[in-house]
Design a protein around this motif. Structure first.
Motif, PDB file in Angstrom:
ATOM      1  N   ILE E 163       8.231  -8.604  19.655  1.00 49.08           N
ATOM      2  CA  ILE E 163       8.375  -8.962  18.239  1.00 49.08           C
ATOM      3  C   ILE E 163       9.031  -7.842  17.452  1.00 49.08           C
ATOM      4  O   ILE E 163       8.637  -6.679  17.540  1.00 49.08           O
ATOM      5  CB  ILE E 163       6.996  -9.288  17.621  1.00 49.08           C
ATOM      6  N   SER E 164      10.051  -8.238  16.697  1.00 51.87           N
ATOM      7  CA  SER E 164      10.715  -7.331  15.760  1.00 51.87           C
ATOM      8  C   SER E 164      10.417  -7.834  14.360  1.00 51.87           C
ATOM      9  O   SER E 164      10.595  -9.013  14.058  1.00 51.87           O
ATOM     10  CB  SER E 164      12.223  -7.359  16.031  1.00 51.87           C
ATOM     11  N   TYR E 165       9.957  -6.942  13.490  1.00 56.75           N
ATOM     12  CA  TYR E 165       9.542  -7.355  12.150  1.00 56.75           C
ATOM     13  C   TYR E 165      10.227  -6.479  11.101  1.00 56.75           C
ATOM     14  O   TYR E 165      10.041  -5.262  11.063  1.00 56.75           O
ATOM     15  CB  TYR E 165       8.021  -7.260  12.006  1.00 56.75           C
ATOM     16  N   ASP E 166      11.017  -7.121  10.246  1.00 56.54           N
ATOM     17  CA  ASP E 166      11.690  -6.395   9.161  1.00 56.54           C
ATOM     18  C   ASP E 166      10.896  -6.621   7.872  1.00 56.54           C
ATOM     19  O   ASP E 166      10.818  -7.741   7.375  1.00 56.54           O
ATOM     20  CB  ASP E 166      13.121  -6.933   9.015  1.00 56.54           C
ATOM     21  N   CYS E 167      10.305  -5.564   7.344  1.00 57.47           N
ATOM     22  CA  CYS E 167       9.377  -5.717   6.213  1.00 57.47           C
ATOM     23  C   CYS E 167      10.035  -6.348   4.994  1.00 57.47           C
ATOM     24  O   CYS E 167       9.497  -7.276   4.388  1.00 57.47           O
ATOM     25  CB  CYS E 167       8.778  -4.368   5.832  1.00 57.47           C
ATOM     26  N   ASN E 168      11.206  -5.806   4.601  1.00 63.13           N
ATOM     27  CA  ASN E 168      12.019  -6.482   3.601  1.00 63.13           C
ATOM     28  C   ASN E 168      11.248  -6.909   2.353  1.00 63.13           C
ATOM     29  O   ASN E 168      11.370  -8.046   1.878  1.00 63.13           O
ATOM     30  CB  ASN E 168      12.620  -7.748   4.245  1.00 63.13           C
ATOM     31  N   TYR E 169      10.467  -6.016   1.784  1.00 62.11           N
ATOM     32  CA  TYR E 169       9.679  -6.399   0.607  1.00 62.11           C
ATOM     33  C   TYR E 169      10.599  -6.696  -0.583  1.00 62.11           C
ATOM     34  O   TYR E 169      11.451  -5.872  -0.927  1.00 62.11           O
ATOM     35  CB  TYR E 169       8.674  -5.302   0.233  1.00 62.11           C
ATOM     36  N   ARG E 170      10.425  -7.864  -1.201  1.00 59.49           N
ATOM     37  CA  ARG E 170      11.234  -8.239  -2.363  1.00 59.49           C
ATOM     38  C   ARG E 170      10.323  -8.531  -3.552  1.00 59.49           C
ATOM     39  O   ARG E 170       9.601  -9.533  -3.547  1.00 59.49           O
ATOM     40  CB  ARG E 170      12.067  -9.501  -2.065  1.00 59.49           C
ATOM     41  N   SER E 171      10.397  -7.673  -4.541  1.00 60.90           N
ATOM     42  CA  SER E 171       9.474  -7.795  -5.672  1.00 60.90           C
ATOM     43  C   SER E 171       9.716  -9.056  -6.486  1.00 60.90           C
ATOM     44  O   SER E 171       8.864  -9.478  -7.255  1.00 60.90           O
ATOM     45  CB  SER E 171       9.599  -6.568  -6.578  1.00 60.90           C
ATOM     46  N   THR E 172      10.896  -9.656  -6.339  1.00 58.04           N
ATOM     47  CA  THR E 172      11.153 -10.888  -7.104  1.00 58.04           C
ATOM     48  C   THR E 172      10.503 -12.100  -6.449  1.00 58.04           C
ATOM     49  O   THR E 172      10.441 -13.171  -7.044  1.00 58.04           O
ATOM     50  CB  THR E 172      12.668 -11.142  -7.243  1.00 58.04           C
ATOM     51  N   LEU E 173      10.033 -11.942  -5.201  1.00 52.28           N
ATOM     52  CA  LEU E 173       9.429 -13.089  -4.513  1.00 52.28           C
ATOM     53  C   LEU E 173       7.901 -13.087  -4.570  1.00 52.28           C
ATOM     54  O   LEU E 173       7.267 -14.124  -4.628  1.00 52.28           O
ATOM     55  CB  LEU E 173       9.884 -13.127  -3.047  1.00 52.28           C
ATOM     56  N   TRP E 174       7.314 -11.891  -4.490  1.00 56.50           N
ATOM     57  CA  TRP E 174       5.850 -11.801  -4.585  1.00 56.50           C
ATOM     58  C   TRP E 174       5.453 -10.415  -5.049  1.00 56.50           C
ATOM     59  O   TRP E 174       6.268  -9.494  -5.058  1.00 56.50           O
ATOM     60  CB  TRP E 174       5.169 -12.207  -3.269  1.00 56.50           C
ATOM     61  N   PRO E 184       0.219  -6.421   6.420  1.00 54.68           N
ATOM     62  CA  PRO E 184      -0.384  -5.547   7.438  1.00 54.68           C
ATOM     63  C   PRO E 184      -0.861  -6.335   8.648  1.00 54.68           C
ATOM     64  O   PRO E 184      -0.638  -5.941   9.795  1.00 54.68           O
ATOM     65  CB  PRO E 184      -1.540  -4.878   6.682  1.00 54.68           C
ATOM     66  N   GLU E 185      -1.499  -7.451   8.402  1.00 52.71           N
ATOM     67  CA  GLU E 185      -1.940  -8.292   9.522  1.00 52.71           C
ATOM     68  C   GLU E 185      -0.751  -8.766  10.354  1.00 52.71           C
ATOM     69  O   GLU E 185      -0.775  -8.731  11.580  1.00 52.71           O
ATOM     70  CB  GLU E 185      -2.695  -9.504   8.956  1.00 52.71           C
ATOM     71  N   LEU E 186       0.303  -9.221   9.652  1.00 54.47           N
ATOM     72  CA  LEU E 186       1.425  -9.843  10.375  1.00 54.47           C
ATOM     73  C   LEU E 186       2.207  -8.852  11.222  1.00 54.47           C
ATOM     74  O   LEU E 186       2.701  -9.196  12.295  1.00 54.47           O
ATOM     75  CB  LEU E 186       2.358 -10.541   9.377  1.00 54.47           C
ATOM     76  N   VAL E 187       2.331  -7.617  10.737  1.00 56.97           N
ATOM     77  CA  VAL E 187       3.144  -6.659  11.498  1.00 56.97           C
ATOM     78  C   VAL E 187       2.356  -6.000  12.628  1.00 56.97           C
ATOM     79  O   VAL E 187       2.952  -5.391  13.531  1.00 56.97           O
ATOM     80  CB  VAL E 187       3.734  -5.550  10.603  1.00 56.97           C
ATOM     81  N   THR E 188       1.049  -6.105  12.581  1.00 60.92           N
ATOM     82  CA  THR E 188       0.232  -5.417  13.584  1.00 60.92           C
ATOM     83  C   THR E 188       0.649  -5.823  14.997  1.00 60.92           C
ATOM     84  O   THR E 188       0.763  -7.001  15.315  1.00 60.92           O
ATOM     85  CB  THR E 188      -1.255  -5.732  13.356  1.00 60.92           C
ATOM     86  N   GLY E 189       0.903  -4.805  15.791  1.00 60.32           N
ATOM     87  CA  GLY E 189       1.257  -5.060  17.186  1.00 60.32           C
ATOM     88  C   GLY E 189       2.719  -5.357  17.435  1.00 60.32           C
ATOM     89  O   GLY E 189       3.117  -5.642  18.566  1.00 60.32           O
ATOM     90  N   SER E 190       3.552  -5.282  16.387  1.00 55.67           N
ATOM     91  CA  SER E 190       4.987  -5.514  16.602  1.00 55.67           C
ATOM     92  C   SER E 190       5.564  -4.446  17.517  1.00 55.67           C
ATOM     93  O   SER E 190       5.109  -3.300  17.538  1.00 55.67           O
ATOM     94  CB  SER E 190       5.731  -5.471  15.258  1.00 55.67           C
ATOM     95  N   ASP E 191       6.580  -4.822  18.227  1.00 60.19           N
ATOM     96  CA  ASP E 191       7.233  -3.875  19.125  1.00 60.19           C
ATOM     97  C   ASP E 191       8.258  -3.028  18.396  1.00 60.19           C
ATOM     98  O   ASP E 191       8.639  -1.959  18.859  1.00 60.19           O
ATOM     99  CB  ASP E 191       7.864  -4.654  20.277  1.00 60.19           C
ATOM    100  N   LEU E 192       8.698  -3.554  17.272  1.00 64.00           N
ATOM    101  CA  LEU E 192       9.718  -2.847  16.491  1.00 64.00           C
ATOM    102  C   LEU E 192       9.570  -3.287  15.047  1.00 64.00           C
ATOM    103  O   LEU E 192       9.457  -4.481  14.774  1.00 64.00           O
ATOM    104  CB  LEU E 192      11.116  -3.230  17.010  1.00 64.00           C
ATOM    105  N   ILE E 193       9.512  -2.310  14.125  1.00 61.87           N
ATOM    106  CA  ILE E 193       9.587  -2.747  12.731  1.00 61.87           C
ATOM    107  C   ILE E 193      10.618  -1.929  11.973  1.00 61.87           C
ATOM    108  O   ILE E 193      10.924  -0.785  12.309  1.00 61.87           O
ATOM    109  CB  ILE E 193       8.222  -2.751  11.988  1.00 61.87           C
ATOM    110  N   PHE E 194      11.178  -2.613  10.955  1.00 65.72           N
ATOM    111  CA  PHE E 194      12.124  -1.993  10.041  1.00 65.72           C
ATOM    112  C   PHE E 194      11.443  -1.916   8.684  1.00 65.72           C
ATOM    113  O   PHE E 194      10.910  -2.922   8.206  1.00 65.72           O
ATOM    114  CB  PHE E 194      13.405  -2.822   9.935  1.00 65.72           C
TER     115      PHE E 194
END
Lengths: 328, 328, 328, 328, 328, 328
Positions: E163-174, E184-194
């Motif tokens: 799993i590759s997870y790009d955090c990509n936080y967008r303040s206009t969406l949430w 935090p729950e969703l990225v836990t255990g990812s093999d790669l994150i951006f």
């Protein structure tokens, strides 16, 4: 609505070649409409100021298209007369790197140059106005326009409307001798003038350079404030500008901007709009000159003669001195 | 190379809106160059005739672009003078269905209208020419051009060059009275003239309609041949045309064409070119009038003022009366 | 997913001038990709059929762009080889009214013409296929392609894949004698062929016209069905078409369509796709020929070689014979 | 009119993607026409020199469009033959920043490569010529063209026409071995050659770098002058160039230009044109090399292969080393 | 074919104004399609990786056009659902110099946001996949998408898909609070994150900056590798970037690139694609981060969201750090 | 200035593919702005009537661009609210021949549908108005808009403002049952309504066809006048229309127009504008219906939703029934 700004000057069609094509290569032209004074109004209207353009265009579809263009960007067009032979034009070829941009004017015999001064009822036009914007291009176009500008100035005085005068000497329109015979009289008593060091020396006979010259000009002609930009052009693509505003309280310099040029035409008018906006808002001169310089800087980043940046966008740049992040 | 054809007339820039946009909607204009006489030369040059345009354009890049446009299509440009204020313009809006096309002329004060007749050395220009093409637009533009056209005619007579004259009366350029004072003299003795029934009646005082009127015109003014097209316009999109050529050997009618119109401007000039080509080739009048009508018909199928169809293409249509299959 | 259709033929770049411009006026070309067989696949893919193009393009970016174009419209591209010198091209000028359209081919020395028959493994390519589409253009391009087409036919026979063959005789590619030496053999035993009366007479020696000729052709060469369209061209802008399908159960005619032509190229291929679709669906021949004719008709209404109408859109027209109301 | 310059070389169609699009994204291509030798003539024609292109294009509308393009920019086209299969092409994708530009050539089997040397009557073609321009691209295209170039050189010698030879080695057209077998003979005795240090070393076996190498080359092959530019490319968007001219009177370096690149293709040809112009005018070598370098610099600022700057524009840059102000 | 990469995320239409026009000036918009995850797939597909986009678009022609766009660039589209109300959109205005670019999102109520998690059968979709790409944009769009992403993650774990997870936080969406509750729950255990330093601090509560922070993040959430780019923006036109990859073997920095920006959107996704490609290929981290940085750099040089550079082109830059010469 | 007309309705962005491209082919979209009620105002403003649009757009640059578009064509925009999520859109694909045009609406969740009825102060808005224009699209968009329309009607009654109501039933927005529950109440007492026979029967339960039905409708709901057009569509390219106006003085039919269709969208709104203009001018019903029909006819001849023909142009057609000659 904020106070009203009225501007009197020629409206022209502007034909641009595409990209960086030379005239000899052009198959398509982008059409826009412009005019030194209208460009000032466009920025002010974008910032919420009530504006009114006073001009004259032919009574045909292109004259109407010109009016529509101004309406689109929020400029008042009720005082534009219709009649005469033709809409003045300019053709623009956007230079790059070591190649300068090239403008061909085709404004002879225009509806505006043919304007009869008696057609304009200045007392009505200036009703409720805070400022009247004029430029040194208008008297260069015809003797009738010298008279028209004089009448405008007299009416403004009568009604307590402040006057902003952009010298804008253009050697292709008239000689220095012709300008010297008319401009000193016309600018006398202006509340704000825009002029280059060349204008100051050659037309107004001011020998001192820079701030000293500006103050000499203020004294000699009873002028409120003088503003100008200083531009370095390492190439057509790269320009560096900064601005100065000199008034009763002394002189203020803006920060300097190193610009990648998309289209530099209209940047002087955007500067004028910025200074006027600061004065209308009653800002300190330092804030005003920074706002004007940022407005001039931003104009370079978009095509066409009109500055289409919001107050927030100009303020953001004026305060930070640099482009913000992508806005999304 | 076939014999040489010289044409004297104004060159104009033509700005077209895109597709069927109205002027008020236009953001881009397609630029081309035109002129009634140049349009005739363009077709002739496309057919291998040596041509020479005699005109005057401003000494700037757009004047040069106009010359380049002519060169591109093979027209000789050595006799085009440079100078004066501006290139005359026309703006074109392509109508459709029940909406007529609209043309705005902006040709006042053009370099051509300012031409000094003394600048043209007609004996040299006409050296080796078979035909000289003139039109009634030229004398409408300035008194100097009446003189210039007279000089051209006199030189043509001296050198045995045949004269083709397209009456082309335009009410927006001059009044009927003005035209009546000049055109009869200028067309007298022409070897070929193009004129509408309206022209014949209002300018030359010919009361008889059609062929009878054409013959009356020939007699009255010592004219060799008269040619015209007849157009019905059920709509802007659909036009029906046919042509007639009247000469010493009687009159000939072409077949009729039911046309889907892409751009009808220049079709009269394409017709003139077709008739001239037939005369140059020494074809019988019937073949000539069919060639001219097919040329006029084909012009409607392409954008711009120039007919860009080969001799074979025109002949194919003149012979069959209909579009061939896709050519691949 | 429905059964699979494989097509073998050249892929070409197509450059179109804008609007109705002639080649001499063109400054911009619209790029698309085409090929008689690929055009058939495009319509079938649009209708949900699994398709596969077998061809060869150069191993550079334009070869890739061609493949991308097919992928975009849902055509399978796994069997397209890469190599050779160049992508064949055609330049298209869209005629109007009495001016025919003009196509310039520039396909000599193409990667496809250079294809080595040994490169294609037909048994794998045809795995799971219901139909193989071929045309008479391919054997005209090189001797190697005659061999390649023979191998494809043999493999199809072995695997029970039906064969559709579009005769498509092009006199600019080969002579009648050359075609006569090859085509009769290649079409023998086809399940469906498309051919004009001209093809039938000149290449296959069938003297009878129309349905009788089609039945004669079926018998002589053991062909399943024959289909063709009949086109009248009052002008380039107005075409009238109808279609006929002749098979074991007799002949069926479609309704006739009076068409305002936007772009007629590819209409024959759209017709072929429509007929194939009906056969794949197992429709009665009458429904099939109506579907094919409606597909051909609709192709004329859009630019480019691909028919991009849905099954519902084609059926609506096939059933009603006329355009529905604006769909919103 | 100044003395005449004749150039012999291939003419190609050039298709550009829009803006900075990659080939895979392109939907529209801008068409232009080019050729190393024609590019030299375009600049010279723009400067008022009489020019003549000697080449061969197909006898169809695109061949004609190519000729029209040259005519448009004032190049003589009377010596261009018509015939053969196709117009050679190049496809151009304009890079930016760290992405290099990409050119795909598609010139195999062109009309020019198929030229029969016997078709050209050099004595007539070179009548009145001052210079003959050749390049190392031509002999790389076909054996017939080696012969044709030899004949051109022999005729030039007979008639006292000076020879300019641009080595222009292209590894995609032929190998070094092939070039070594032909070029030394062809350049021997040239009055001016353009060559890179790579050319000098790999083809002509000159080991010394720079000016020493150029002088060695002059001695070894009896060459009048050698010219070259030196380019640094920090990125595709920023290039820095300067030029050197080595002749009997020693070597001269031009100033250096830091360039924002719009389109760098054709800049070498613009340089060659500038050097030739200086020699034709009899300028000192220092002035000549500055003029050549300024011409090369300006070519980067406009799209297309042709330098379309006036003599005044090139001189302004050559003298000041920087872009002037906006010209209006 | 290399191993398969699956990506789950929204697909959007992208409308760009032309050149550097502001929204208020726009008359034409260029249409493209995008999505953070699809952008990653586009680059991977261009490099020969088998890809699959999992998303949802409306069942109308624009939904189909979006799918066609992905197919064109080689992305698998079999797992894209059809239904719902609308295609999300973004409007892009390309800034310049001191003016930032501006993006207006119009993605509320999109087909993707309306997706029912039960519609996706993850075990089938992930069959044969090596990697699953996710981003923090998806859970921000709707509660259903949080569930859908959880299911995707669970299935990937079951099937051994990385799993590759790009955090990509967008303040206009949430809001940050909303993101903190889910990411935090969703990225836990990812093999790669951006992730940006801002993401790390504000969402994951990592106080340490840079590499230390990345390692803290890896420990705290059981993440394999962390990658990010660092960008300086002297202006909108000039950006400077470099990249870092932190993994079990330590951290690696890429070289730095000084970029002339054509279009910076999608550069983060190109970086992600580059890192994934290196991991798929099993390259050392240093080579991987250089490849990723070069991919990000090159994306800035072309319009649109997709990186369309070949592996060779990216490698050339990754190795040399600068643009090569024009490739012809 | 003539009396004032106020219209209340949604404003939408309109994206058109180029020429006759299908959505799947589109790379560029032309942007315009529209709305049934705004289209009526555009024609009236072009004819010199003072107009005011009452609507709601988002507070971002595209909302502003929409307002600018209305201003450009002279429509009053002071009563347009700003806020909410998005600008509703429609995508248009221009059909041809047997292919119908296609419109995709994307208006869910628009700023206008989210409008709070309390935001509009109708007594102020309607001050000085002669007519209020409404349509049956508005109540279909949200329950709040039913309330808003009711309030507008009540205020108009209070202030003596006449009401024009265009039924405009759209099955994609609401069901017949929903419309039947609301529209009869809303149209009751209107001074003018526009409705199709389908509307009359299905929504208002009028069984009689044509004039009898219109009179029945007038009686049943206390309506002043009823107007409608009758359209035959032999193809998408050819439409035939005529119009009827039924009032207290009886019924009048217009002449019929056989139309070559450029863009038929907005023709119903142009008709409505024409009828309103006649009523405002106090023309006899026969003249009014001819003016309305000519306005509708001319709208088909130009792109976009706005009728941009002058009063003279409409009158010329209304009187002659056919296109005049080219106007120059």
């Amino acid at each position: 609505m904020k106070k009203r700004v009225v501007a009197f000057g020629e409206l022209l069609g502007r034909f641009d070649t595409e990209g960086h094509e030379r005239f000899a290569q052009a198959e398509m032209f982008k059409i826009g409409y412009t005019g030194a004074e209208a460009n000032v109004l466009a920025a002010l209207a974008h910032w919420g100021i009530s504006t009114e353009s006073v001009s004259r265009v032919p009574a045909h579809e292109l004259g109407q298209a010109c009016i529509n263009f101004l309406r689109r960007y929020g400029i008042g067009t009720e005082s534009i007369l219709r009649g005469g032979d033709r809409l003045g034009l300019l053709y623009v070829e956007n230079g790059a790197s070591q190649r300068p941009s090239r403008v061909i004017y085709d404004r002879k015999g225009s509806s505006f140059a043919q304007l009869d001064p008696a057609e304009l009822k200045w007392d009505g036009i200036l009703e409720g106005a805070a400022w009247l914007c004029l430029s040194g291009i208008t008297p260069a176009l015809s003797p009738g326009l010298v008279i028209a500008q004089r009448k405008a100035i007299a009416a403004a005085r009568r009604k307590g409307v402040l006057i902003s005068y952009d010298c804008n000497y253009r050697s292709t329109l008239w000689s220095l001798d012709q300008a010297r015979a008319v401009l000193p009289e016309l600018v006398t008593g202006s509340d704000l003038i825009f002029g280059t060091p060349y204008d100051m020396k050659e037309i107004f006979g001011i020998e001192e350079p820079g701030v000293a010259g500006a103050n000499r000009l203020r004294e000699k002609f009873g002028i409120g404030r003088v503003a100008y930009t200083f531009r370095e052009s390492p190439s057509t693509t790269q320009n560096i500008i900064k601005a100065t505003l000199i008034g009763p309280g002394g002189s203020c310099d803006s920060r300097s901007y190193d610009i990648f040029v998309i289209d530099r035409i209209g940047s002087g008018d955007a500067f004028a709009a910025g200074i006027l906006y600061g004065l209308i808002e009653g800002w300190p001169d330092q804030r005003t000159v920074e706002f004007g310089a940022a407005a001039a800087c931003l104009k370079h980043s978009m095509p066409g003669d009109f500055l289409l940046s919001t107050i927030d966008e100009v303020n953001d740049l004026a305060e930070s001195g640099r482009a913000g992040r992508i806005r999304r």
